[in-house]
Each structure stands twice: as structure tokens, then as C-alpha cells.
Design a protein around this motif. Structure first.
Motif, mmCIF file in Angstrom:
data_model
loop_
_atom_site.group_PDB
_atom_site.id
_atom_site.type_symbol
_atom_site.label_atom_id
_atom_site.label_comp_id
_atom_site.label_asym_id
_atom_site.label_seq_id
_atom_site.Cartn_x
_atom_site.Cartn_y
_atom_site.Cartn_z
ATOM 1 N N GLY A 93 0.787 -1.232 0.000
ATOM 2 C CA GLY A 93 0.000 0.000 0.000
ATOM 3 C C GLY A 93 0.813 1.273 0.000
ATOM 4 N N ASN A 94 2.109 1.189 0.268
ATOM 5 C CA ASN A 94 2.924 2.399 0.296
ATOM 6 C C ASN A 94 3.171 2.905 -1.111
ATOM 7 O OD1 ASN A 94 3.550 2.956 3.125
ATOM 8 N ND2 ASN A 94 4.506 0.925 3.098
ATOM 9 N N ARG A 95 3.058 4.224 -1.258
ATOM 10 C CA ARG A 95 3.180 4.810 -2.588
ATOM 11 C C ARG A 95 4.491 5.568 -2.733
ATOM 12 N NH1 ARG A 95 4.383 9.437 -1.036
ATOM 13 N NH2 ARG A 95 2.948 11.086 -0.422
ATOM 14 N N THR A 96 4.983 5.604 -3.959
ATOM 15 C CA THR A 96 6.198 6.336 -4.284
ATOM 16 C C THR A 96 5.899 7.244 -5.467
ATOM 17 O OG1 THR A 96 7.606 4.503 -3.562
ATOM 18 C CG2 THR A 96 8.613 6.160 -5.004
ATOM 19 N N ILE A 97 6.256 8.531 -5.333
ATOM 20 C CA ILE A 97 6.075 9.473 -6.436
ATOM 21 C C ILE A 97 7.164 9.237 -7.476
ATOM 22 C CG2 ILE A 97 6.094 11.903 -7.098
ATOM 23 C CD1 ILE A 97 4.951 12.562 -4.345
ATOM 24 N N LEU A 98 6.737 9.041 -8.718
ATOM 25 C CA LEU A 98 7.684 8.821 -9.806
ATOM 26 C C LEU A 98 8.034 10.136 -10.497
ATOM 27 C CD1 LEU A 98 6.063 5.614 -11.349
ATOM 28 C CD2 LEU A 98 7.970 5.733 -9.720
ATOM 29 N N THR A 99 7.014 10.892 -10.909
ATOM 30 C CA THR A 99 7.232 12.184 -11.562
ATOM 31 C C THR A 99 6.123 13.144 -11.148
ATOM 32 O OG1 THR A 99 5.945 11.576 -13.539
ATOM 33 C CG2 THR A 99 8.321 11.125 -13.578
ATOM 34 N N GLU A 100 6.436 14.433 -11.191
ATOM 35 C CA GLU A 100 5.447 15.473 -10.927
ATOM 36 C C GLU A 100 5.586 16.560 -11.985
ATOM 37 O OE1 GLU A 100 4.591 16.255 -6.394
ATOM 38 O OE2 GLU A 100 6.753 15.940 -6.636
ATOM 39 N N ASP A 101 4.495 16.874 -12.661
ATOM 40 C CA ASP A 101 4.445 17.994 -13.593
ATOM 41 C C ASP A 101 3.422 18.971 -13.038
ATOM 42 O OD1 ASP A 101 4.106 19.822 -15.596
ATOM 43 O OD2 ASP A 101 3.727 18.363 -17.187
ATOM 44 N N PHE A 102 3.891 20.088 -12.490
ATOM 45 C CA PHE A 102 3.002 20.985 -11.761
ATOM 46 C C PHE A 102 2.123 21.848 -12.664
ATOM 47 C CE2 PHE A 102 6.286 20.019 -8.597
ATOM 48 C CZ PHE A 102 5.476 19.576 -7.571
ATOM 49 N N GLY A 103 2.405 21.886 -13.955
ATOM 50 C CA GLY A 103 1.499 22.505 -14.922
ATOM 51 C C GLY A 103 0.963 23.864 -14.500
ATOM 52 N N ALA A 104 -0.367 23.984 -14.473
ATOM 53 C CA ALA A 104 -1.019 25.257 -14.161
ATOM 54 C C ALA A 104 -0.703 25.756 -12.753
ATOM 55 C CB ALA A 104 -2.536 25.112 -14.328
ATOM 56 N N CYS A 105 -0.309 24.845 -11.858
ATOM 57 C CA CYS A 105 0.020 25.256 -10.481
ATOM 58 C C CYS A 105 1.367 25.973 -10.401
ATOM 59 C CB CYS A 105 0.062 24.033 -9.562
ATOM 60 S SG CYS A 105 -1.515 23.188 -9.345
ATOM 61 N N ALA A 106 2.258 25.677 -11.334
ATOM 62 C CA ALA A 106 3.613 26.218 -11.275
ATOM 63 C C ALA A 106 3.611 27.737 -11.408
ATOM 64 C CB ALA A 106 4.467 25.589 -12.373
ATOM 65 N N GLY A 107 4.142 28.422 -10.432
ATOM 66 C CA GLY A 107 4.254 29.872 -10.473
ATOM 67 C C GLY A 107 2.959 30.620 -10.271
ATOM 68 N N TRP A 108 1.866 29.903 -10.025
ATOM 69 C CA TRP A 108 0.582 30.587 -9.823
ATOM 70 C C TRP A 108 0.556 31.258 -8.459
ATOM 71 C CZ3 TRP A 108 -3.316 29.797 -6.158
ATOM 72 C CH2 TRP A 108 -4.481 30.546 -6.380
ATOM 73 N N VAL A 109 0.023 32.499 -8.440
ATOM 74 C CA VAL A 109 -0.086 33.280 -7.211
ATOM 75 C C VAL A 109 -1.513 33.805 -7.105
ATOM 76 C CG1 VAL A 109 0.753 35.316 -5.968
ATOM 77 C CG2 VAL A 109 2.333 33.980 -7.361
ATOM 78 N N PRO A 110 -2.175 33.649 -5.960
ATOM 79 C CA PRO A 110 -3.528 34.196 -5.823
ATOM 80 C C PRO A 110 -3.509 35.713 -5.946
ATOM 81 C CG PRO A 110 -2.697 33.463 -3.688
ATOM 82 C CD PRO A 110 -1.722 32.984 -4.718
ATOM 83 N N ASP A 111 -4.457 36.265 -6.712
ATOM 84 C CA ASP A 111 -4.502 37.713 -6.898
ATOM 85 C C ASP A 111 -5.118 38.396 -5.677
ATOM 86 O OD1 ASP A 111 -7.257 37.234 -7.087
ATOM 87 O OD2 ASP A 111 -7.300 37.459 -9.263
ATOM 88 N N ALA A 112 -5.224 39.729 -5.739
ATOM 89 C CA ALA A 112 -5.688 40.501 -4.589
ATOM 90 C C ALA A 112 -7.103 40.117 -4.170
ATOM 91 C CB ALA A 112 -5.614 41.997 -4.903
#
Length: 268
Positions: A93-112
Motif C-alpha cells: 500500500g505504500n506509494r512512491t512518487i515517480l514524476t510530478e508535472d506541476f502545470g497550471a500550479c507552477a508559479g501561480w499566485v492568488p490575486d488581490a
């Protein structure tokens, strides 16, 4: 403006599981915390970024949140694709992350406008967020009750804990003896309190100058993906409902154990 009990800020993704479990599921620390908290009866919203309008993965993330009664009005649709994480699940049941592509999340900042909505929440939980700590500093300045999972970020500029009400961290079972030192380190760095999860070895909290320990229930996991996020949700929901620290830790372990009984970070 709607006031929520909790808003989860940061990452979402499509979890592509292989190995002992094969599935494509919606996940991400912030999304998992939002959904699990909503399942516990709190009014909850998710604030983050997914792929462009009409993209299937982005639509799927929003639909999975909506069906669990998580408000998605603070989600922004961006041109980069929705984040994808590829994982493998072992027979235990233990999981291992192989790859992560952060896509739209990368560099996103909540606006005012989103920051104003976040400031009105009873509590904000921050997951993976690549904003150099900007949201944390703004919300802390506004006196918002804040938590962040510092184990899901990698960049030093995103890991400062100054202003956090609770810093959540995780260590492996083999590192359980270092939990007290890790919690003390986070408090020394500026967090008001710290909680360290230790898998089957339980958890440790340092809050209000007191150290608390909790045992994890013995389980046979199907998939540990999202178990730490479920613990965070259980802990925060209990605290927001007035529970003591030990009872909140027990609630966290109950949620984590339930999460390990199904594929992914929440039932879907």
C-alpha cells in the motif's frame, strides 16, 4: 463575500497510480485537505489553478470538488495544463512518487481579490504553492489562522514558516526519533505550533509549549496516497470544532486510516 470554515490554497493534480493500484484520480495536498474537511461537515473552498477552459483534466478536478461540496469559485483556469503526478503503489500500500508535472500550479499566485476572500476564512491551509511565501505573509499580516504542509514544497523560499499557526511536517517511520527535534525546529523558525506525522509510528505535536504524542491505529493499507493530507484535515476540523490537541490528533489518525482503505486521497 462567503465566509468559509476552511479554504485550502495551492496544489491540485491528476494522480496516475500504477503498480498494486491502477487508477487516474483527482488529488494534490490542498485538494485532498479541502475535500476531507468538507466530508467532516465544515464549509470548505479550494483556491488554486487548473488548466484552460474545456480541458478534460481541469474539468475533472472541478467536478470532483463540487460533488464533495467544496466551493470552486476561487479556482483560476490558466493556459498551462492541469498538474499530473505519476505514482506507483507497492503491494503493502505504500506509494512512491515517480514524476510530478506541476502545470497550471507552477508559479501561480492568488490575486488581490482571492487574497481578500482567503483573509475572511476561519482558517487557511496552504499546500504546495510556488509563490515565495507571498500568500502566507499577507494572510499572517491580516491575522488569519494558517497552516501549511512544509513536506510538500521543495524550494527554500516557499518553506519559511513565520506566521503559521501550525506547521505540518512528516518524517518516515525510521526517523520517528527525530520528531521532537523537527517540531522544535519549526517552532524556533517562527511557527506557533508544529505537528509531525510519522506513518505507522503515529504523530507528535508541539503546541502551546506542550509536547503531545498519538499512536496510529494498526491497519493494512490499500493505498497510502493522501494519508498525510487526511490527517491534516481531521486534525484541523477537530480543532476548528473546539477539540483539544490530543483529540485532534486522534481525529487525524482516524481520517488517515480511513484514507488508506481506498485508492487516492479521497473516495471518488
Amino acid at each position: 463575500m462567503t465566509t468559509f470554515d476552511l479554504i485550502a490554497l495551492g496544489d491540485n493534480c491528476i494522480d496516475r497510480l500504477t503498480g498494486a493500484v491502477t487508477a487516474d484520480l483527482v488529488g494534490g495536498n490542498a485538494v485532498n485537505v479541502a475535500v476531507q474537511t468538507a466530508m467532516l461537515g465544515l464549509s470548505t473552498a479550494y483556491c488554486g489553478a487548473v488548466g484552460p477552459t474545456g480541458e478534460a483534466d481541469g474539468d475533472r478536478v472541478l467536478a470532483a470538488l463540487a460533488v464533495k461540496d467544496v466551493d470552486v469559485s476561487l479556482v483560476e483556469r490558466r493556459q498551462p495544463p492541469t498538474s499530473v503526478t505519476c505514482l506507483t503503489v507497492a503491494p503493502d500500500g505504500n506509494r512512491t512518487i515517480l514524476t510530478e508535472d506541476f502545470g497550471a500550479c507552477a508559479g501561480w499566485v492568488p490575486d488581490a481579490a482571492r487574497l481578500r476572500a482567503l483573509s475572511a476564512a476561519r482558517h487557511v491551509h496552504i499546500g504546495w504553492l510556488q509563490d515565495g511565501g507571498h500568500a502566507r505573509r499577507v494572510l499572517a499580516r491580516d491575522g488569519v489562522s494558517l497552516s501549511q504542509d512544509v513536506s510538500v514544497n521543495a524550494a527554500p523560499e516557499d518553506l519559511d514558516v513565520e506566521g503559521l499557526t501550525i506547521a505540518f511536517a512528516s518524517l518516515s517511520e525510521a526517523q520517528a526519533d527525530h520528531a521532537e527535534a523537527r517540531a522544535a525546529e519549526l517552532v524556533a523558525q517562527g511557527a506557533k505550533g508544529a505537528v509531525v506525522t510519522l506513518g505507522a509510528r503515529g504523530s507528535l505535536a508541539l503546541i502551546g509549549g506542550q509536547t503531545f504524542r498519538a499512536a496510529a491505529p494498526a491497519i493494512t493499507p490499500v493505498d497510502t496516497t493522501g494519508a498525510g493530507d487526511a490527517y491534516i484535515a481531521g486534525f484541523l476540523a477537530a480543532r476548528l470544532n473546539g477539540a483539544s490537541v490530543p483529540k485532534a490528533m486522534a481525529a487525524g489518525h482516524t481520517c488517515a486510516a480511513a484514507c488508506c482503505g481506498h485508492p487516492g486521497g479521497f473516495p471518488q
